[in-house]
Every structure is written in C-alpha cells, then in structure tokens.
Design a protein around this motif. Structure first.
Motif, PDB file in Angstrom:
ATOM      1  N   ALA A  17     -13.223  17.746   7.772  1.00  0.00           N
ATOM      2  CA  ALA A  17     -12.622  17.344   6.506  1.00  0.00           C
ATOM      3  C   ALA A  17     -11.106  17.209   6.630  1.00  0.00           C
ATOM      4  N   LEU A  18     -10.475  18.120   7.336  1.00  0.00           N
ATOM      5  CA  LEU A  18      -9.016  18.079   7.458  1.00  0.00           C
ATOM      6  C   LEU A  18      -8.538  16.918   8.317  1.00  0.00           C
ATOM      7  N   LEU A  19      -9.336  16.513   9.294  1.00  0.00           N
ATOM      8  CA  LEU A  19      -8.925  15.469  10.223  1.00  0.00           C
ATOM      9  C   LEU A  19      -9.588  14.126   9.951  1.00  0.00           C
ATOM     10  N   ALA A  20     -10.228  13.981   8.815  1.00  0.00           N
ATOM     11  CA  ALA A  20     -10.907  12.725   8.489  1.00  0.00           C
ATOM     12  C   ALA A  20      -9.899  11.585   8.419  1.00  0.00           C
ATOM     13  N   PRO A  21     -10.211  10.443   9.033  1.00  0.00           N
ATOM     14  CA  PRO A  21      -9.263   9.321   9.052  1.00  0.00           C
ATOM     15  C   PRO A  21      -8.857   8.837   7.664  1.00  0.00           C
ATOM     16  N   ASP A  22      -9.800   8.781   6.720  1.00  0.00           N
ATOM     17  CA  ASP A  22      -9.439   8.309   5.382  1.00  0.00           C
ATOM     18  C   ASP A  22      -8.507   9.293   4.680  1.00  0.00           C
ATOM     19  N   LEU A  23      -8.678  10.581   4.933  1.00  0.00           N
ATOM     20  CA  LEU A  23      -7.783  11.574   4.358  1.00  0.00           C
ATOM     21  C   LEU A  23      -6.394  11.476   4.982  1.00  0.00           C
ATOM     22  N   GLN A  24      -6.329  11.265   6.281  1.00  0.00           N
ATOM     23  CA  GLN A  24      -5.034  11.090   6.939  1.00  0.00           C
ATOM     24  C   GLN A  24      -4.317   9.858   6.395  1.00  0.00           C
ATOM     25  N   MET A  25      -5.045   8.761   6.187  1.00  0.00           N
ATOM     26  CA  MET A  25      -4.440   7.539   5.642  1.00  0.00           C
ATOM     27  C   MET A  25      -3.944   7.768   4.221  1.00  0.00           C
ATOM     28  N   MET A  26      -4.678   8.543   3.444  1.00  0.00           N
ATOM     29  CA  MET A  26      -4.231   8.841   2.093  1.00  0.00           C
ATOM     30  C   MET A  26      -2.924   9.642   2.135  1.00  0.00           C
ATOM     31  N   ARG A  27      -2.818  10.588   3.055  1.00  0.00           N
ATOM     32  CA  ARG A  27      -1.584  11.366   3.184  1.00  0.00           C
ATOM     33  C   ARG A  27      -0.406  10.466   3.556  1.00  0.00           C
ATOM     34  N   VAL A  28      -0.628   9.531   4.461  1.00  0.00           N
ATOM     35  CA  VAL A  28       0.431   8.600   4.856  1.00  0.00           C
ATOM     36  C   VAL A  28       0.838   7.734   3.669  1.00  0.00           C
TER      37      VAL A  28
END
Length: 65
Positions: A17-28
C-alpha cells in the motif's frame, strides 16, 4: 477477520500500500500543486520537514548500531 489475523494482514499489505505506483503519483501531484500555488511556502515548510525526517532516520540507525 479474526483479531489474531489482523497484524499479519497489515504486515503483508502495508508495504504494498505504501509503495503503490498510483499512491506515489498522487503524492507527486499534490507536491506539484503545492509548489505551483506558493513555491516559497513549499520550500519553507516541506524541505525542513523532509530533512528532519532524513535526520531522524539517520539518528535512529546510528543509535541501533
């Protein structure tokens, strides 16, 4: 889900969950919006918070050695 299975479920799922690509993109995207809104405030708030996190992690590693 029984109570005794919940910790193992979290241990298995949390890294994904922490390293999910869609979550990382949302953070960016959130960081980009904050930068576009007010670059000065972004630098004054985010950079020290980020560096404090890095310093805290390095201190924790030194203490554990």
């Amino acid at each position: 889900m029984p109570l005794w299975e919940r910790p193992q479920y979290l241990i298995d799922r949390l890294p994904q969950a922490l390293l999910a690509p869609d979550l990382q993109m949302m953070r960016v995207n959130i960081a980009q919006r904050a930068w576009n809104r007010d670059p000065k405030a972004f630098m004054e708030k985010f950079v020290p918070m980020f560096l404090n996190g890095l310093n805290r992690n390095s201190l924790d590693k030194k203490e554990s050695q």
